[in-house]
Scaffold this motif. Structure first.
Motif, short mmCIF file in Angstrom:
data_model
loop_
_atom_site.label_atom_id
_atom_site.label_comp_id
_atom_site.label_asym_id
_atom_site.label_seq_id
_atom_site.Cartn_x
_atom_site.Cartn_y
_atom_site.Cartn_z
N PRO A 63 0.65 -0.96 -0.38
CA PRO A 63 -0.45 -0.56 -0.12
C PRO A 63 0.66 1.48 -0.02
O PRO A 63 1.93 1.51 0.50
CB PRO A 63 -0.73 -0.20 1.37
N ALA A 64 0.70 2.20 -0.72
CA ALA A 64 1.19 3.16 -0.63
C ALA A 64 0.78 4.36 0.44
O ALA A 64 -0.11 4.21 1.66
CB ALA A 64 -0.04 4.40 -2.02
N TRP A 65 1.46 4.99 1.00
CA TRP A 65 1.80 6.11 1.91
C TRP A 65 0.46 7.37 1.41
O TRP A 65 1.39 8.39 1.03
CB TRP A 65 2.72 6.02 3.10
N ARG A 66 -0.26 7.82 1.78
CA ARG A 66 -1.09 8.84 1.99
C ARG A 66 -0.52 9.32 -0.14
O ARG A 66 -0.36 10.62 -0.04
CB ARG A 66 -0.33 9.79 2.19
N GLY A 67 -0.60 8.01 -0.94
CA GLY A 67 -0.37 8.32 -1.75
C GLY A 67 1.54 8.36 -2.68
O GLY A 67 1.52 8.34 -3.91
N LYS A 68 1.79 8.39 -1.39
CA LYS A 68 2.97 7.67 -1.65
C LYS A 68 3.95 6.48 -2.04
O LYS A 68 3.61 5.55 -1.01
CB LYS A 68 4.43 8.94 -1.48
N PRO A 69 4.07 5.77 -3.40
CA PRO A 69 4.68 4.00 -3.35
C PRO A 69 6.15 3.89 -2.78
O PRO A 69 6.78 5.40 -2.49
CB PRO A 69 4.81 4.43 -4.38
N VAL A 70 6.65 3.24 -2.47
CA VAL A 70 7.24 2.57 -1.92
C VAL A 70 8.68 2.80 -3.34
O VAL A 70 7.65 1.54 -4.03
CB VAL A 70 7.49 1.74 -0.83
N THR A 71 9.29 2.83 -3.00
CA THR A 71 10.79 2.67 -4.40
C THR A 71 11.92 2.17 -3.22
O THR A 71 12.35 1.64 -2.50
CB THR A 71 11.27 3.92 -4.76
#
Length: 254
Positions: A63-71
């Motif tokens: 899951p993304a964090w408030r729309g921010k994905p993990v890279t």
């Protein structure tokens, strides 16, 4: 290598001396550097992008964090924001080991926004190793053997659990205490990319030399110089002037 010597016994009962070349030890989380090197090999080949959402390489969803994905860059600097837990890190039996199942069943809570706070993560390194496995098409332990161990001549190293038959007898026995002399069983580690490696002292020296020489060991390269220089370059710090992270490596500048 200027000096190599074994100290003590690999087996107390048999009084087997430690060999720097052939006795295997478990280097623990230093194993992660091999996983990170594998990631950089695939980045170099254009098969991985450090700044792409890791979900592009997975068969399950982070899951993304408030729309921010993990890279991958965040995985390599331990800034993905995952809570780290030790439950399941040392499973009861080697039959319980399954990297895909571990990662799917033990998805950690996100406690920080990605890229902001360092929170050391065994899960994150396991995830990176699984991405290496999926993108390369090789089981993780096989990939490391074929693309790092074999090119460097690391003949006494493995991520396999249990160890291959030719290496298992070379593993140093571990003891709770010298006085009771009772060896402990080989401890499986899950997720394997975060700490399951077994290796000898002189094998580890070959990897160390390759990193110190920007990917080169003798006539062999495990990374191109530009890739190694990128891997060894500062990526994250908590504040200006403080040591932080390169890509997988801690900065410990004096």
């Amino acid at each position: 290598v200027l000096f190599a010597r074994g100290y003590g016994y690999a087996d107390l009962a048999k009084r087997t001396p430690v060999s720097p070349d052939a006795t295997l030890f478990r280097p623990g989380s230093t194993s992660k550097l091999f996983t990170w090197t594998a990631v950089m090999q695939l980045v170099e080949q254009g098969k991985l992008d450090l700044d792409r959402d890791v979900n592009a390489y997975l068969d399950f969803h982070i899951p993304a964090w408030r729309g921010k994905p993990v890279t991958l860059r965040e995985l390599m600097t331990h800034t993905a924001g995952f809570e780290d837990v030790t439950r399941g890190l040392l499973p009861a039996s080697q039959q319980d080991l399954n990297l895909q199942r571990y990662l799917k069943d033990r998805l950690p809570i996100r406690i920080f926004p990605p890229g902001k706070i360092v929170a050391y993560s065994n899960y994150g390194c396991g995830l990176a190793g699984y991405i290496v496995q999926r993108v390369s098409g090789e089981p993780f332990a096989d990939y490391i053997k074929h693309h790092i161990f074999d090119p460097l001549g690391m003949q006494h190293s493995s991520f396999a659990q249990p160890l291959p038959p030719d290496l298992a007898p070379l593993m140093a026995k571990g003891y709770d205490s010298v006085s009771d002399g009772k060896p402990r069983a080989f401890e499986p580690v899950d997720p394997a990319p975060a700490g399951a490696m077994s290796s000898s002292a002189t094998d580890m020296a070959k990897f160390m030399i390759a990193q110190l020489q920007d990917g080169r060991f003798g006539d062999t390269r495990i990374l191109q110089q530009a890739t190694a220089e990128l891997m060894h370059s500062p990526q994250h710090t908590a504040a200006p002037g403080l040591p932080g992270f390169d890509l997988g490596f801690y900065q410990e500048d004096s």
